[in-house]
Design an enzyme around this catalytic site. Sequence first.
Site, PDB file in Angstrom:
ATOM      1  N   LYS A 285       0.814  -1.229   0.000  1.00  0.00           N
ATOM      2  CA  LYS A 285       0.000   0.000   0.000  1.00  0.00           C
ATOM      3  C   LYS A 285       0.851   1.285   0.000  1.00  0.00           C
ATOM      4  CE  LYS A 285      -4.041  -2.122   2.247  1.00  0.00           C
ATOM      5  NZ  LYS A 285      -5.009  -2.014   3.390  1.00  0.00           N
TER       6      LYS A 285
ATOM      7  N   TYR B 183     -12.723  -2.086  -3.808  1.00  0.00           N
ATOM      8  CA  TYR B 183     -13.214  -2.144  -2.425  1.00  0.00           C
ATOM      9  C   TYR B 183     -14.734  -2.031  -2.330  1.00  0.00           C
ATOM     10  CZ  TYR B 183      -8.522  -1.955  -0.348  1.00  0.00           C
ATOM     11  OH  TYR B 183      -7.241  -2.249   0.063  1.00  0.00           O
TER      12      TYR B 183
ATOM     13  N   ASN C 100      -1.978   0.430   6.719  1.00  0.00           N
ATOM     14  CA  ASN C 100      -1.470  -0.829   7.277  1.00  0.00           C
ATOM     15  C   ASN C 100      -0.653  -1.657   6.293  1.00  0.00           C
ATOM     16  OD1 ASN C 100      -3.582  -1.641   5.718  1.00  0.00           O
ATOM     17  ND2 ASN C 100      -4.715  -2.696   7.328  1.00  0.00           N
TER      18      ASN C 100
ATOM     19  N   HIS D 237      -2.339  -5.448   1.646  1.00  0.00           N
ATOM     20  CA  HIS D 237      -3.647  -6.099   1.469  1.00  0.00           C
ATOM     21  C   HIS D 237      -3.400  -7.540   1.060  1.00  0.00           C
ATOM     22  CE1 HIS D 237      -7.603  -7.149  -0.169  1.00  0.00           C
ATOM     23  NE2 HIS D 237      -6.922  -7.706  -1.149  1.00  0.00           N
TER      24      HIS D 237
ATOM     25  N   GLU E  89      -9.959 -10.555  -7.395  1.00  0.00           N
ATOM     26  CA  GLU E  89      -8.956  -9.493  -7.271  1.00  0.00           C
ATOM     27  C   GLU E  89      -7.808  -9.680  -8.265  1.00  0.00           C
ATOM     28  OE1 GLU E  89      -8.062  -9.576  -3.071  1.00  0.00           O
ATOM     29  OE2 GLU E  89     -10.056  -8.817  -2.552  1.00  0.00           O
TER      30      GLU E  89
HETATM   31  P1  RTP Z   1      -7.149  -5.912   3.515  1.00  0.00           P
HETATM   32  O1  RTP Z   1      -8.514  -6.094   2.918  1.00  0.00           O
HETATM   33  O2  RTP Z   1      -6.486  -4.610   3.103  1.00  0.00           O
HETATM   34  O3  RTP Z   1      -6.257  -7.090   3.310  1.00  0.00           O
HETATM   35  O4  RTP Z   1      -7.281  -5.781   5.092  1.00  0.00           O
HETATM   36  P2  RTP Z   1      -8.251  -6.544   6.062  1.00  0.00           P
HETATM   37  O5  RTP Z   1      -8.975  -7.645   5.343  1.00  0.00           O
HETATM   38  O6  RTP Z   1      -7.425  -6.887   7.251  1.00  0.00           O
HETATM   39  O7  RTP Z   1      -9.261  -5.404   6.448  1.00  0.00           O
HETATM   40  P3  RTP Z   1     -10.727  -5.061   5.875  1.00  0.00           P
HETATM   41  O8  RTP Z   1     -11.690  -5.180   6.990  1.00  0.00           O
HETATM   42  O9  RTP Z   1     -10.978  -5.820   4.602  1.00  0.00           O
HETATM   43  O10 RTP Z   1     -10.569  -3.515   5.522  1.00  0.00           O
HETATM   44  C1  RTP Z   1      -9.935  -3.122   4.340  1.00  0.00           C
HETATM   45  C2  RTP Z   1      -8.962  -2.019   4.648  1.00  0.00           C
HETATM   46  O11 RTP Z   1      -9.674  -0.852   5.055  1.00  0.00           O
HETATM   47  C3  RTP Z   1      -8.893  -0.122   5.985  1.00  0.00           C
HETATM   48  N1  RTP Z   1      -9.628   0.007   7.242  1.00  0.00           N
HETATM   49  N2  RTP Z   1      -9.662   1.108   7.938  1.00  0.00           N
HETATM   50  N3  RTP Z   1     -10.134   3.046   9.929  1.00  0.00           N
HETATM   51  C4  RTP Z   1     -10.690   1.835  10.048  1.00  0.00           C
HETATM   52  O12 RTP Z   1     -11.411   1.528  10.982  1.00  0.00           O
HETATM   53  C5  RTP Z   1     -10.407   0.866   9.013  1.00  0.00           C
HETATM   54  N4  RTP Z   1     -10.853  -0.383   8.989  1.00  0.00           N
HETATM   55  C6  RTP Z   1     -10.350  -0.930   7.862  1.00  0.00           C
HETATM   56  C7  RTP Z   1      -7.599  -0.873   6.195  1.00  0.00           C
HETATM   57  O13 RTP Z   1      -6.621  -0.338   5.292  1.00  0.00           O
HETATM   58  C8  RTP Z   1      -7.990  -2.284   5.803  1.00  0.00           C
HETATM   59  O14 RTP Z   1      -6.866  -3.049   5.447  1.00  0.00           O
HETATM   60 MG    MG Z   2     -10.079  -7.340   3.499  1.00  0.00          MG
END
Ligand code: RTP
Ligand code: MG
Length: 140
Positions: free
Chosen positions: A11, A51, A114, A117, A128
């Site tokens: 990212k 997304y 973070n 992804h 994806e």
């Molecule tokens: P990713 O999709 O990026 O692999 O991460 P993930 O599954 O761990 O997290 P996800 O729930 O799918 O959320 C996608 C991305 O959105 C951002 N995020 N920000 N500020 C917040 O509360 C928040 N929550 C999620 C993060 O960049 C997350 O990786």
């Molecule tokens: Mg995710």
Amino acid sequence: MTIERTFSIIKPDATNRNITGAVNAVIEKAGLRIVAQKRVLWSREQAEKFYEEHAQRSFYGELCDFMTSAPIVCQVLEGENAIAKYREVMGATDPAEAAEGTIRKLFALSKGENSVHGSDSPTSAQREIALNFSDSEIVG
Ligand code: RTP
Ligand code: MG
């Protein structure tokens, strides 16, 4: 033994800090092979489409702003149980909750910024990868 492919993004917070090689070192050390990789700058439309499952979430706008703020490195990773393995190597979404040695524990700045992804299921991985790479760009 199940050889899988998963989709990965390094990212903007990581490309900005010039640590894509450090992230790749963790990926490769975990036994995942980078079988496709390209550095791109997403349009707003690309980020929103990628997304779209999060469209109703409070962080969606902020997430799309962030993902279009600087170049990203899109990858296809291949290996045994690659989807679950890469989720493990990435660590929890929030770096404060990520396990020692994970990419997010090592490098992430916050829950939003973070560093990486990774696809969360075989269905997501297929979608994806298809959104970001043509078959001829993936060389296993
Ligand atoms: P990713 O999709 O990026 O692999 O991460 P993930 O599954 O761990 O997290 P996800 O729930 O799918 O959320 C996608 C991305 O959105 C951002 N995020 N920000 N500020 C917040 O509360 C928040 N929550 C999620 C993060 O960049 C997350 O990786
Ligand atoms: Mg995710």
